[in-house]
Write a protein that holds these residues in place. Structure first.
Motif, PDB file in Angstrom:
ATOM      1  N   HIS A  18       7.304  -8.113  56.498  1.00  0.00           N
ATOM      2  CA  HIS A  18       8.003  -7.500  55.359  1.00  0.00           C
ATOM      3  C   HIS A  18       7.416  -6.606  54.373  1.00  0.00           C
ATOM      4  O   HIS A  18       6.117  -6.377  54.297  1.00  0.00           O
ATOM      5  CB  HIS A  18       8.444  -8.921  54.197  1.00  0.00           C
ATOM      6  CG  HIS A  18       8.761  -9.913  54.923  1.00  0.00           C
ATOM      7  ND1 HIS A  18      10.159 -10.226  55.225  1.00  0.00           N
ATOM      8  CD2 HIS A  18       8.184 -11.187  55.396  1.00  0.00           C
ATOM      9  CE1 HIS A  18      10.412 -11.515  55.892  1.00  0.00           C
ATOM     10  NE2 HIS A  18       9.247 -12.106  56.029  1.00  0.00           N
ATOM     11  N   VAL A  65       6.483  -5.397  50.965  1.00  0.00           N
ATOM     12  CA  VAL A  65       6.379  -6.024  49.707  1.00  0.00           C
ATOM     13  C   VAL A  65       6.095  -5.050  48.772  1.00  0.00           C
ATOM     14  O   VAL A  65       5.950  -5.100  47.565  1.00  0.00           O
ATOM     15  CB  VAL A  65       5.316  -7.251  49.809  1.00  0.00           C
ATOM     16  CG1 VAL A  65       5.197  -7.852  48.474  1.00  0.00           C
ATOM     17  CG2 VAL A  65       5.974  -8.325  50.726  1.00  0.00           C
ATOM     18  N   HIS A 113      -2.970  -8.005  60.216  1.00  0.00           N
ATOM     19  CA  HIS A 113      -1.974  -7.515  59.230  1.00  0.00           C
ATOM     20  C   HIS A 113      -0.741  -6.893  59.813  1.00  0.00           C
ATOM     21  O   HIS A 113       0.250  -6.885  59.303  1.00  0.00           O
ATOM     22  CB  HIS A 113      -2.679  -6.562  58.044  1.00  0.00           C
ATOM     23  CG  HIS A 113      -3.586  -7.089  57.222  1.00  0.00           C
ATOM     24  ND1 HIS A 113      -3.385  -8.159  56.552  1.00  0.00           N
ATOM     25  CD2 HIS A 113      -4.765  -6.834  57.184  1.00  0.00           C
ATOM     26  CE1 HIS A 113      -4.475  -8.381  55.607  1.00  0.00           C
ATOM     27  NE2 HIS A 113      -5.533  -7.488  56.441  1.00  0.00           N
ATOM     28  N   VAL A 138      12.691  -9.687  49.231  1.00  0.00           N
ATOM     29  CA  VAL A 138      11.947  -9.634  47.900  1.00  0.00           C
ATOM     30  C   VAL A 138      12.921  -9.352  46.693  1.00  0.00           C
ATOM     31  O   VAL A 138      13.880  -8.566  46.710  1.00  0.00           O
ATOM     32  CB  VAL A 138      11.027  -8.617  47.806  1.00  0.00           C
ATOM     33  CG1 VAL A 138      10.138  -8.307  46.422  1.00  0.00           C
ATOM     34  CG2 VAL A 138       9.882  -8.761  49.207  1.00  0.00           C
ATOM     35  N   CYS A 156       9.659 -16.552  52.603  1.00  0.00           N
ATOM     36  CA  CYS A 156       8.483 -15.958  53.608  1.00  0.00           C
ATOM     37  C   CYS A 156       7.523 -16.798  53.751  1.00  0.00           C
ATOM     38  O   CYS A 156       6.810 -16.739  54.880  1.00  0.00           O
ATOM     39  CB  CYS A 156       8.247 -14.543  52.964  1.00  0.00           C
ATOM     40  SG  CYS A 156       9.538 -13.364  52.752  1.00  0.00           S
ATOM     41  N   HIS A 157       6.991 -17.452  52.762  1.00  0.00           N
ATOM     42  CA  HIS A 157       5.940 -18.426  52.696  1.00  0.00           C
ATOM     43  C   HIS A 157       6.010 -19.905  53.071  1.00  0.00           C
ATOM     44  O   HIS A 157       6.457 -20.728  52.184  1.00  0.00           O
ATOM     45  CB  HIS A 157       4.873 -18.204  51.427  1.00  0.00           C
ATOM     46  CG  HIS A 157       4.422 -16.827  51.087  1.00  0.00           C
ATOM     47  ND1 HIS A 157       3.289 -16.581  51.705  1.00  0.00           N
ATOM     48  CD2 HIS A 157       5.006 -15.869  50.320  1.00  0.00           C
ATOM     49  CE1 HIS A 157       3.087 -15.203  51.288  1.00  0.00           C
ATOM     50  NE2 HIS A 157       4.069 -14.978  50.198  1.00  0.00           N
ATOM     51  N   THR A 174       3.157 -11.777  56.557  1.00  0.00           N
ATOM     52  CA  THR A 174       3.173 -12.610  55.555  1.00  0.00           C
ATOM     53  C   THR A 174       1.724 -13.072  55.557  1.00  0.00           C
ATOM     54  O   THR A 174       1.519 -14.070  56.580  1.00  0.00           O
ATOM     55  CB  THR A 174       4.473 -13.498  55.620  1.00  0.00           C
ATOM     56  OG1 THR A 174       5.751 -12.647  55.835  1.00  0.00           O
ATOM     57  CG2 THR A 174       4.231 -14.428  54.287  1.00  0.00           C
ATOM     58  N   ALA A 175       1.169 -13.259  54.555  1.00  0.00           N
ATOM     59  CA  ALA A 175      -0.082 -13.938  54.290  1.00  0.00           C
ATOM     60  C   ALA A 175      -0.104 -15.244  54.322  1.00  0.00           C
ATOM     61  O   ALA A 175       0.959 -15.711  53.818  1.00  0.00           O
ATOM     62  CB  ALA A 175      -0.807 -13.242  53.153  1.00  0.00           C
ATOM     63  N   VAL A 212       1.526 -12.284  41.342  1.00  0.00           N
ATOM     64  CA  VAL A 212       2.837 -12.956  41.166  1.00  0.00           C
ATOM     65  C   VAL A 212       3.440 -11.906  39.950  1.00  0.00           C
ATOM     66  O   VAL A 212       4.576 -11.629  40.106  1.00  0.00           O
ATOM     67  CB  VAL A 212       2.408 -14.185  40.371  1.00  0.00           C
ATOM     68  CG1 VAL A 212       3.759 -14.802  39.605  1.00  0.00           C
ATOM     69  CG2 VAL A 212       1.903 -15.197  41.192  1.00  0.00           C
ATOM     70  N   LEU A 248      -4.620 -13.578  41.368  1.00  0.00           N
ATOM     71  CA  LEU A 248      -3.312 -14.258  41.716  1.00  0.00           C
ATOM     72  C   LEU A 248      -2.268 -13.918  40.833  1.00  0.00           C
ATOM     73  O   LEU A 248      -1.030 -13.773  41.030  1.00  0.00           O
ATOM     74  CB  LEU A 248      -3.436 -15.678  41.805  1.00  0.00           C
ATOM     75  CG  LEU A 248      -4.340 -16.225  43.236  1.00  0.00           C
ATOM     76  CD1 LEU A 248      -4.598 -17.591  43.111  1.00  0.00           C
ATOM     77  CD2 LEU A 248      -3.432 -15.533  44.521  1.00  0.00           C
ATOM     78  N   LEU A 265      12.389 -10.786  38.852  1.00  0.00           N
ATOM     79  CA  LEU A 265      12.311 -12.177  38.654  1.00  0.00           C
ATOM     80  C   LEU A 265      12.371 -12.346  37.196  1.00  0.00           C
ATOM     81  O   LEU A 265      11.495 -11.789  36.447  1.00  0.00           O
ATOM     82  CB  LEU A 265      11.342 -12.929  39.308  1.00  0.00           C
ATOM     83  CG  LEU A 265      11.260 -13.102  40.932  1.00  0.00           C
ATOM     84  CD1 LEU A 265       9.876 -13.808  41.538  1.00  0.00           C
ATOM     85  CD2 LEU A 265      12.485 -13.951  41.288  1.00  0.00           C
ATOM     86  N   LEU A 286      -1.169 -18.685  52.590  1.00  0.00           N
ATOM     87  CA  LEU A 286      -1.535 -19.086  51.121  1.00  0.00           C
ATOM     88  C   LEU A 286      -2.681 -20.268  50.942  1.00  0.00           C
ATOM     89  O   LEU A 286      -3.263 -20.555  49.947  1.00  0.00           O
ATOM     90  CB  LEU A 286      -0.209 -19.538  50.226  1.00  0.00           C
ATOM     91  CG  LEU A 286       0.619 -18.275  50.102  1.00  0.00           C
ATOM     92  CD1 LEU A 286       1.817 -18.582  49.190  1.00  0.00           C
ATOM     93  CD2 LEU A 286       0.292 -16.716  49.564  1.00  0.00           C
ATOM     94  N   TYR A 327       5.642  -9.548  41.984  1.00  0.00           N
ATOM     95  CA  TYR A 327       7.031  -9.929  42.361  1.00  0.00           C
ATOM     96  C   TYR A 327       8.009 -10.175  41.405  1.00  0.00           C
ATOM     97  O   TYR A 327       9.069  -9.974  41.673  1.00  0.00           O
ATOM     98  CB  TYR A 327       6.741 -11.454  43.009  1.00  0.00           C
ATOM     99  CG  TYR A 327       6.306 -11.390  44.354  1.00  0.00           C
ATOM    100  CD1 TYR A 327       6.907 -11.104  45.693  1.00  0.00           C
ATOM    101  CD2 TYR A 327       4.916 -12.070  44.608  1.00  0.00           C
ATOM    102  CE1 TYR A 327       6.183 -11.201  46.994  1.00  0.00           C
ATOM    103  CE2 TYR A 327       4.188 -12.049  45.814  1.00  0.00           C
ATOM    104  CZ  TYR A 327       4.885 -11.261  47.037  1.00  0.00           C
ATOM    105  OH  TYR A 327       4.175 -11.687  48.182  1.00  0.00           O
TER     106      TYR A 327
END
Ligand code: HEC
Ligand code: HEC
Length: 509
Positions: free
Chosen positions: A325, A327, A145, A451, A313-314, A363-364, A388, A384, A455, A366, A391
């Motif tokens: 990053h 987050v 990580h 980020v 990022c992803h 960054t993980a 979301v 999940l 949103l 996905l 964010y």
């Protein structure tokens, strides 16, 4: 093109059925497909570097599989690599925070595995969530990580085999000359040295990492200082001779470098990338739902154009830029000894020493995300949808997490929800999570965070993104039979210490 009459009739019938069943829906669908095809070409989503990865049926991955499952690599014979990385558990352990040595039952994996302090149940002593080992061969820059295993000469497609690798055995930015041939091999040198994960608290206590490794190799090879450990009846010498060739004696053949190499080849053979979204990219327009298509649009579109901006990022085949990053997911657990309360985790800053990197994590990926929960470096996000929503509004997400612990936060995590005192397990979670949030807010104010502040996503849009994320999961990873080649049969064990995993109901995994 040659179409046989029978096929022709079949597809004509199918066409009529689809039209009459969905009507305008299929118009909407093709509209979505058109928009997505633009996104696909803009982001060049179909080009991936060529990779040379092993097949599970090759000799080295076969040896690696047995090593991955043996508790003989645990100092006290009570923990194996598979303890926290089982194929049936998404290549992880289904827990927020891992439980390695001193458990209630060595062979019980997933929910129900509990860390014991003598005969008393206690909280996990491992500070972070176990990432999946699936698709390990797709990483080119970093592992862990905080990327404390890291390539110093990144070449796309090389999995770190392109040059020097830094590990915790070398100082930051400096090569570890014993790291091995790729990132996976370099990483496989470390879990056995961690007291909480595998070593335990008496085995080679106070000795350096290399002493631990040498001793374990001697135990597996039943030579020198390893003989006294009494591994018992085993076939390791033959297994190593088969995998590496030649009739070399155990002392010369069975070294920890070779153990790490074999473990890495097993992990690198776990390629699970044939997910519905990939099938869609390959031309099958029916591979994913309309909801997932809308989610894909949001994922790849910038916030200023009405999207969710995840691709900032992803990126790429693995859905990560392999960078760090902030987050600010909630911080729970024993932490890494950081902060005034000692239970915080400063992430990447622990490696670089840079204040800028405080609370930044890698960054993980996905890929196969539907089966790798709970999420984040501390496993603090149960679903999940919760990820979301974080964010959408990070302040709200952290406030919800710490506000009413009985409904949210720690009590919402399967590993802890049944504990009567779940609300008070991690009293520093609030302070630590808010400190990370403050860092994120400062970055956003200064304009140097990717980020988005908030949103403007509707509940439906959140669901669409979740549907897209689920479509990144290869069906093989939810199918025990498809995963069988990566799980040794009980009768094939190389020694009497193979971990034949079971769940909390005693059923074989
Ligand atoms: C007690 C649980 C536990 C055991 C046992 C364990 N791991 Fe892990 N593994 C973890 C955790 C937790 C992390 C994340 C640690 C971090 O990033 O600081 C991790 C990280 C990894 C990673 C990095 C993945 C990535 O995406 O960066 C690999 C690879 C891995 N482990 C392989 C192994 C191997 C090989 C063994 C045996 C030699 C092993 N693990 C034993 C818990 C465990
Ligand atoms: C600023 C970069 C950035 C952006 C933008 C971003 N992510 Fe992430 N994402 C990360 C980082 C870093 C992590 C790992 C954080 C940690 O371990 O605590 C992560 C973790 C995740 C995880 C958890 C993975 C796991 O296995 O734990 C998911 C799911 C995810 N992101 C999805 C998304 C979605 C969906 C979006 C868009 C709404 C998005 N991300 C936008 C950087 C980003």
């Amino acid at each position: 093109m040659k179409i046989t009459p029978i096929l022709n009739t079949l597809s004509a019938t199918f066409f009529i059925i689809t039209l009459s069943a969905c009507g305008s829906n299929s118009d909407q669908s093709s509209e979505l497909d058109n928009q997505l095809s633009e996104i696909i070409s803009t982001h060049n989503l179909n080009s991936h570097p060529q990779r040379d990865l092993p097949n599970i049926n090759d000799a080295l991955p076969q040896l690696g599989k047995k090593l991955f499952f043996t508790k003989a690599l645990g100092g006290d014979f009570d923990s194996a690599c598979v303890t926290c990385h089982h194929p049936v558990l998404g290549g992880g352990d289904d827990l927020s925070l891992s439980v390695g040595v001193s458990s209630n039952d060595d062979d019980l994996l997933g929910l129900g595995r509990i860390h014991m302090n003598g005969t008393t149940e206690s909280l996990p002593s491992v500070p972070r969530n176990a990432p999946t080992v699936f698709n390990l061969g797709l990483w080119d820059s970093t592992l862990f990580h905080d990327s404390r295993v890291e390539s110093l000469n990144v070449v796309a497609g090389a999995n770190g085999a392109s040059g020097d690798i830094r590990t915790p055995d070398s100082t930051f930015d400096q090569a570890d000359n014993n790291a091995g041939r790729n990132l996976a091999a370099a990483q496989a040198r470390f879990p056995v040295t961690s007291a909480d994960e595998m070593r335990g608290f008496t085995f080679e206590s106070g000795e350096n990492n290399q002493s631990v490794r040498d001793h374990l190799a001697a135990r597996i090879g039943n030579y020198g200082e390893g003989v006294a450990d009494g591994i018992g009846a085993n076939s390791w010498l033959v297994e190593f001779q088969t995998a590496f060739g030649g009739a070399t004696a155990a002392e010369d053949l069975i070294t920890y470098d070779r153990i790490a190499h074999a473990l890495a080849e097993y992990e690198r053979s776990m390629v699970f990338t044939d997910h519905p979204w990939q099938q869609y990219l390959d031309g099958n327009k029916d591979a994913i739902s309309d909801s997932a298509k809308k989610g894909a649009q949001l994922f790849f579109t910038k916030p200023k154009d009405g999207g969710a901006g995840c691709v900032a990022c992803h990126t790429g085949q693995l859905f990560t830029d392999e960078k760090h990053h902030t987050v600010a997911y909630p911080q729970i657990g024993v932490g890494k000894g950081n902060g005034t309360n000692g239970t915080d985790d400063f992430g990447r800053m622990r490696e670089t020493g840079e204040e800028n990197d405080k609370y930044a994590f890698r960054t993980a990926s996905l890929l196969n995300i539907a089966v790798t929960g709970p999420y984040s470096h501390a496993g603090s996000m149960p679903t999940l949808t919760s990820v979301v929503r974080h964010y959408v509004n990070q302040t709200q997400s952290i406030n919800d997490f710490v506000a009413n612990q009985n409904d949210m936060g720690v009590c919402n995590l399967p590993q802890f929800e049944d504990m009567s005192d779940c609300a008070t397990l991690y009293p520093n979670a609030e302070a630590n999570s808010k400190a990370a949030l403050a860092k994120l807010k400062a970055e956003q104010l200064a304009g140097n965070s990717l980020v988005p502040k908030n949103l403007a996503l509707s509940d439906d849009q959140v669901d669409h993104i979740v549907a897209f994320l689920e479509a990144l999961t290869d069906p093989c990873v939810t199918d025990r039979e498809c995963l069988a080649p990566w799980i040794p049969n009980a009768q094939d064990s190389a020694d009497n210490h193979q971990l034949n995993a079971k769940d909390k109901n005693g059923l074989a995994l």
